[in-house]
Design an enzyme around this catalytic site. Sequence first.
Site, PDB file in Angstrom:
ATOM      1  N   ASN A  11       0.859  -1.186   0.000  1.00 11.10           N
ATOM      2  CA  ASN A  11       0.000   0.000   0.000  1.00 11.10           C
ATOM      3  C   ASN A  11       0.897   1.238   0.000  1.00 11.10           C
ATOM      4  OD1 ASN A  11      -1.801   2.055   0.428  1.00 11.10           O
ATOM      5  ND2 ASN A  11      -2.348   1.448   2.516  1.00 11.10           N
ATOM      6  N   HIS A  90      -9.442   1.121   5.118  1.00 14.45           N
ATOM      7  CA  HIS A  90      -8.124   1.333   5.725  1.00 14.45           C
ATOM      8  C   HIS A  90      -8.280   2.322   6.883  1.00 14.45           C
ATOM      9  CE1 HIS A  90      -4.011   2.625   6.382  1.00 14.45           C
ATOM     10  NE2 HIS A  90      -3.639   1.493   5.803  1.00 14.45           N
ATOM     11  N   GLU A  92      -6.662   4.764   7.837  1.00 20.33           N
ATOM     12  CA  GLU A  92      -6.491   6.190   7.506  1.00 20.33           C
ATOM     13  C   GLU A  92      -7.763   6.748   6.869  1.00 20.33           C
ATOM     14  OE1 GLU A  92      -2.787   5.697   5.364  1.00 20.33           O
ATOM     15  OE2 GLU A  92      -1.866   5.119   7.269  1.00 20.33           O
ATOM     16  N   GLU A 162      -4.995  -4.771  10.659  1.00 23.82           N
ATOM     17  CA  GLU A 162      -3.963  -3.747  10.815  1.00 23.82           C
ATOM     18  C   GLU A 162      -4.214  -2.970  12.104  1.00 23.82           C
ATOM     19  OE1 GLU A 162      -2.005  -2.512   6.879  1.00 23.82           O
ATOM     20  OE2 GLU A 162      -3.783  -1.279   7.101  1.00 23.82           O
ATOM     21  N   SER A 207       3.857  -1.928  10.235  1.00 25.14           N
ATOM     22  CA  SER A 207       5.309  -1.962  10.419  1.00 25.14           C
ATOM     23  C   SER A 207       5.950  -3.305  10.058  1.00 25.14           C
ATOM     24  CB  SER A 207       5.686  -1.557  11.852  1.00 25.14           C
ATOM     25  OG  SER A 207       5.302  -0.214  12.101  1.00 25.14           O
TER      26      SER A 207
HETATM   27  P1  13P Z   1       3.370   0.560   7.543  1.00 23.76           P
HETATM   28  O1  13P Z   1       3.865  -0.751   6.966  1.00 23.76           O
HETATM   29  O2  13P Z   1       4.088   1.749   7.022  1.00 23.76           O
HETATM   30  O3  13P Z   1       3.270   0.499   9.036  1.00 23.76           O
HETATM   31  O4  13P Z   1       1.854   0.726   7.003  1.00 23.76           O
HETATM   32  C1  13P Z   1       0.956  -0.312   7.151  1.00 23.76           C
HETATM   33  C2  13P Z   1      -0.272   0.020   6.398  1.00 23.76           C
HETATM   34  O5  13P Z   1      -1.038   0.902   6.759  1.00 23.76           O
HETATM   35  C3  13P Z   1      -0.535  -0.740   5.165  1.00 23.76           C
HETATM   36  O6  13P Z   1      -1.844  -0.538   4.706  1.00 23.76           O
END
Ligand code: 13P
Length: 246
Positions: A11, A90, A92, A162, A207
């Site tokens: 992503n 997601h 975000e 996540e 991460s």
């Molecule tokens: P990171 O791997 O940067 O923590 O992001 C995870 C993520 O939100 C993938 O959708």
Amino acid sequence: MATRTQIVAGNWKMNGSKSLIKEIAQAVAQKKNNAEVIIFPPAMLIEQAVSEGLSVGTQTVSEYEKGAFTGEIQALLAKELGATFTLVGHSERRAIYGESDNDVANKFAHAQASGLIPILCVGETEEERESNQTETVVARQLEAVIEKVGIAALANSVVAYEPVWAIGTGKTASPEQAQAVHKFIRNLLSEKDQQVASGLRILYGGSVNEENSESLFAQADIDGGLIGGASLKPQSFLAICNSAKG
Ligand code: 13P
């Protein structure tokens, strides 16, 4: 147990460029296993990513078919450009753009109706984990979608767990912590439809990097990863792809 081909998904969020698409395509071409790789670049790069031979998805999708929705990403057009997947829900999108469980369910339904395979993202915040709400939150996020589309529709989807506290923070869930939630998700779905639950790919995100991916992907209910930051580094991403089983 059903055989589940592992998925490594990148992503890119609002990062990347035309030249990075080329570099990632070259790196992915060197992959040494049969794991499925999917790239979620910014929507403007979808067509190029498809033409470079990558399997591609959108990072979000509108729940509407077409019309006066300035700036939105249309499922049918994404499909026409060659996208096959879309992320929905997601964290975000939920936190920054205020997408509710119901919005996410509508996006999931519309994505499927348009021929895109949704990857439904779920996960708790740090505060929710500390107050022992992880399972309640994840169950609520899943139930909202199941209520809308029915359990059978999940057969043609992917789930990504996540934990919000692990995204972009360098604080990965331990393999045991992640496995516990993945098992909870599979058990919850198994109560509704055992076959759907055993065939469903459940990815871990938060991460993931080339040091921790192998031990995460080795867990019984972890079927690959959804990678943010490390998916922008071709060699790291390739190493993560190679650490998948398959
Ligand atoms: P990171 O791997 O940067 O923590 O992001 C995870 C993520 O939100 C993938 O959708």
